[in-house]
Motif scaffolding. Structure first.
Motif, mmCIF file in Angstrom:
data_model
loop_
_atom_site.group_PDB
_atom_site.id
_atom_site.type_symbol
_atom_site.label_atom_id
_atom_site.label_comp_id
_atom_site.label_asym_id
_atom_site.label_seq_id
_atom_site.Cartn_x
_atom_site.Cartn_y
_atom_site.Cartn_z
ATOM 1 N N THR A 1 -16.407 -6.444 23.427
ATOM 2 C CA THR A 1 -15.883 -7.578 22.657
ATOM 3 C C THR A 1 -14.503 -7.987 23.151
ATOM 4 O O THR A 1 -14.204 -9.187 23.284
ATOM 5 N N LYS A 2 -13.650 -7.001 23.428
ATOM 6 C CA LYS A 2 -12.309 -7.304 23.921
ATOM 7 C C LYS A 2 -12.361 -7.992 25.275
ATOM 8 O O LYS A 2 -11.562 -8.896 25.566
ATOM 9 N N LYS A 3 -13.287 -7.591 26.117
ATOM 10 C CA LYS A 3 -13.408 -8.222 27.435
ATOM 11 C C LYS A 3 -13.852 -9.672 27.320
ATOM 12 O O LYS A 3 -13.384 -10.531 28.077
ATOM 13 N N TYR B 1 -10.830 -11.706 26.321
ATOM 14 C CA TYR B 1 -9.933 -11.867 27.474
ATOM 15 C C TYR B 1 -10.496 -12.899 28.449
ATOM 16 O O TYR B 1 -9.763 -13.751 28.959
ATOM 17 N N ARG B 2 -11.783 -12.845 28.694
ATOM 18 C CA ARG B 2 -12.412 -13.780 29.638
ATOM 19 C C ARG B 2 -12.351 -15.208 29.117
ATOM 20 O O ARG B 2 -12.135 -16.153 29.885
ATOM 21 N N GLN B 3 -12.528 -15.395 27.812
ATOM 22 C CA GLN B 3 -12.456 -16.735 27.240
ATOM 23 C C GLN B 3 -11.061 -17.331 27.386
ATOM 24 O O GLN B 3 -10.912 -18.537 27.589
ATOM 25 N N LEU B 4 -10.038 -16.490 27.279
ATOM 26 C CA LEU B 4 -8.666 -16.989 27.348
ATOM 27 C C LEU B 4 -8.232 -17.275 28.776
ATOM 28 O O LEU B 4 -7.596 -18.302 29.046
ATOM 29 N N THR B 5 -8.558 -16.387 29.705
ATOM 30 C CA THR B 5 -8.041 -16.492 31.070
ATOM 31 C C THR B 5 -9.044 -17.040 32.070
ATOM 32 O O THR B 5 -8.655 -17.494 33.143
ATOM 33 N N ARG C 1 -4.419 -9.771 24.061
ATOM 34 C CA ARG C 1 -5.776 -9.591 24.605
ATOM 35 C C ARG C 1 -5.759 -8.711 25.850
ATOM 36 O O ARG C 1 -6.713 -7.970 26.096
ATOM 37 N N TYR C 2 -4.690 -8.799 26.628
ATOM 38 C CA TYR C 2 -4.558 -7.932 27.797
ATOM 39 C C TYR C 2 -4.494 -6.472 27.355
ATOM 40 O O TYR C 2 -5.246 -5.618 27.839
#
Length: 449
Positions: free
Chosen positions: A213-215, A218-222, A148-149
């Motif tokens: 979408t990618k952001k 990433y926000r959901q994970l971190t 995701r990063y």
């Protein structure tokens, strides 16, 4: 008023820290603290401690105590007894209804029990599976975080290249429109330029949506905003000493969590077959028991009171004689499951070997491919510069100019994507071989600038 300088300093420190670019280690640490999947895996890992305690408790003494109070009766007759010098004496006691009290206490400890041995081993192996699952969950989180990063980094860099290409095409289209107005370019040139501008605009809008979408992922994970993520530096991305593929495959077969879990499941099922077979096995237990009954009341012979106490300390033997074929059938069924798991383990080993070889092959040729794409990018930029100059003098057509713009952008994007793929291949190779951890993540993090 005296607190204002302190508040201002704290605010400035917060702004400064927020301005610092985020790296891969920071993203992983944030994900480790908030990801629900790793939290669930941690809870399962903590359960392993209780399974080990259960394995030990199977062989611990079992102590029980009981008591009863109620109304009861008894009828006792003894013939042929001898008492006070007289023989053939008869004793009779009877209580039709009276107060009954009963107390008992007992302890039992398994000494020889094949079934308990199998159960104990199963619990210990289950604890080892929980440990392996925890290791696999950590590796999975590292891979998800890195993916995701780099998804965000790659999408940002792609969008930057496309926006730069869009700006160049817009400038070219504007220039061609001016030249067409003075008769130095054809209407077809203007139409070609406008078509290319519309096409690149659609690509930019698509990748803007993709980046958004990618952001979100990433926000959901971190739990952090993906701002100022560090890209990969233009340095040598391949490890200095990369072992041969056979060495990596052997490591994977010994250390891969997937292979280890299949082996542990096979061992647990083998113990299950032993446990089933133990249904016909002899067991020996240490036992200690004591019981006392007291009954007092009225009977046909008048008032009566009876008290009986029993106790024993020794060993207890239990030897089943027949199960009607049920145990033998269940044992054969369990052994077939062991055979099935053995084949499953071979299939997993083949999958892991393929993953290792794919990652190793990609990583071993990465440096040569990076060099080739770097040369291709430089050649595309040189071609673009020459085509621009020739287009101004009329030696190149508009279609050739716009094609050179597109080729230069594609060459740059291919190089960016390969750099990200090479960094991810390092993590994939370590994950497939069961060696992925914080140390390997730090090595990839050192590639960021």
């Amino acid at each position: 008023m005296k607190r204002l300088p302190l508040i201002a300093a704290l605010a400035l420190a917060g702004i400064t820290s927020a301005a610092h670019a985020a790296d891969l280690m920071g993203a992983w640490q944030a994900a480790l603290a908030r990801d629900p999947e790793i939290a669930a895996a941690r809870a399962l890992h903590e359960q392993a401690t209780f399974r080990q305690e259960q394995a030990k408790a199977l062989w611990a003494p079992m102590v029980s105590a009981g008591g009863a109070v109620g109304i009861g009766g008894s009828d006792s007759r003894t013939k042929g007894a001898e008492a006070m010098g007289q023989s053939d004496v008869t004793f009779k006691t009877n209580v039709n209804a009276g107060a009954l009290t009963r107390a008992s206490i007992g302890a039992q400890k398994a000494w020889i029990s094949p079934e308990r041995e199998a159960q104990s081993k199963q619990l210990e192996l289950s604890a080892q599976i929980a440990q392996t699952q925890w290791q696999q969950a950590q590796q999975t989180l590292i891979m998800r975080t890195a993916q995701r990063y780099f998804d965000v980094v790659g999408a940002e860099q792609t969008l930057t290249v496309l926006q730069r290409q869009q700006k160049a095409m817009q400038q070219a289209a504007a220039e061609i429109s001016k030249r067409q107005s003075v008769g130095d370019a054809s209407v077809m040139d203007v139409q070609e330029a406008n078509a290319r501008v519309s096409e690149i605009r659609a690509h930019v809008l698509t990748f803007e949506n993709n980046l958004a979408t990618k952001k979100v992922a990433y926000r959901q994970l971190t739990g952090q905003e993906p701002t100022q993520l560090l890209p990969i530096a233009t340095i040598n991305l391949t490890p200095a000493n990369l072992a041969d593929a056979h060495t990596w495959v052997q490591r994977a077969k010994q250390q891969s969590p997937s292979v280890q879990m299949m082996g542990l499941q096979q061992a647990i099922q083998s113990q299950e077959a032993k446990r089933v077979k133990a249904g016909n096995a002899m067991t020996v237990d240490w036992v200690a028991q004591a019981q006392m009954d007291r009954l007092s009341g009225q009977g046909m012979y008048g008032s009566a009171s009876n008290q009986m106490a029993q106790y024993m300390v020794g060993i207890q033997l239990n030897a089943p004689l027949s199960s009607g074929g049920m145990v033998e059938s269940r044992e054969r069924e369990a052994l077939k499951q062991v055979e099935k798991l053995r084949y499953d383990q071979e299939a997993v080993e083949q999958q892991v070997e393929q993953q290792v070889r794919d990652a190793w092959q990609s990583l071993s040729t990465a440096q040569a491919r990076l060099q080739a794409l770097t040369q291709s990018e430089q050649a595309s930029k040189a071609r673009l510069s020459a085509t621009r100059q020739a287009h101004r003098t009329g030696a190149r057509t508009t279609n050739e100019l716009l094609g050179a713009e597109h080729d230069a952008a594609q060459a740059e994007l291919a190089l960016l994507q390969l750099r990200i793929q090479t960094a991810m291949d390092q993590l994939r190779l370590a994950a497939a071989s069961g060696e992925l951890g914080e140390a390997q993540l730090r090595q990839v993090n050192a590639l960021l600038k």
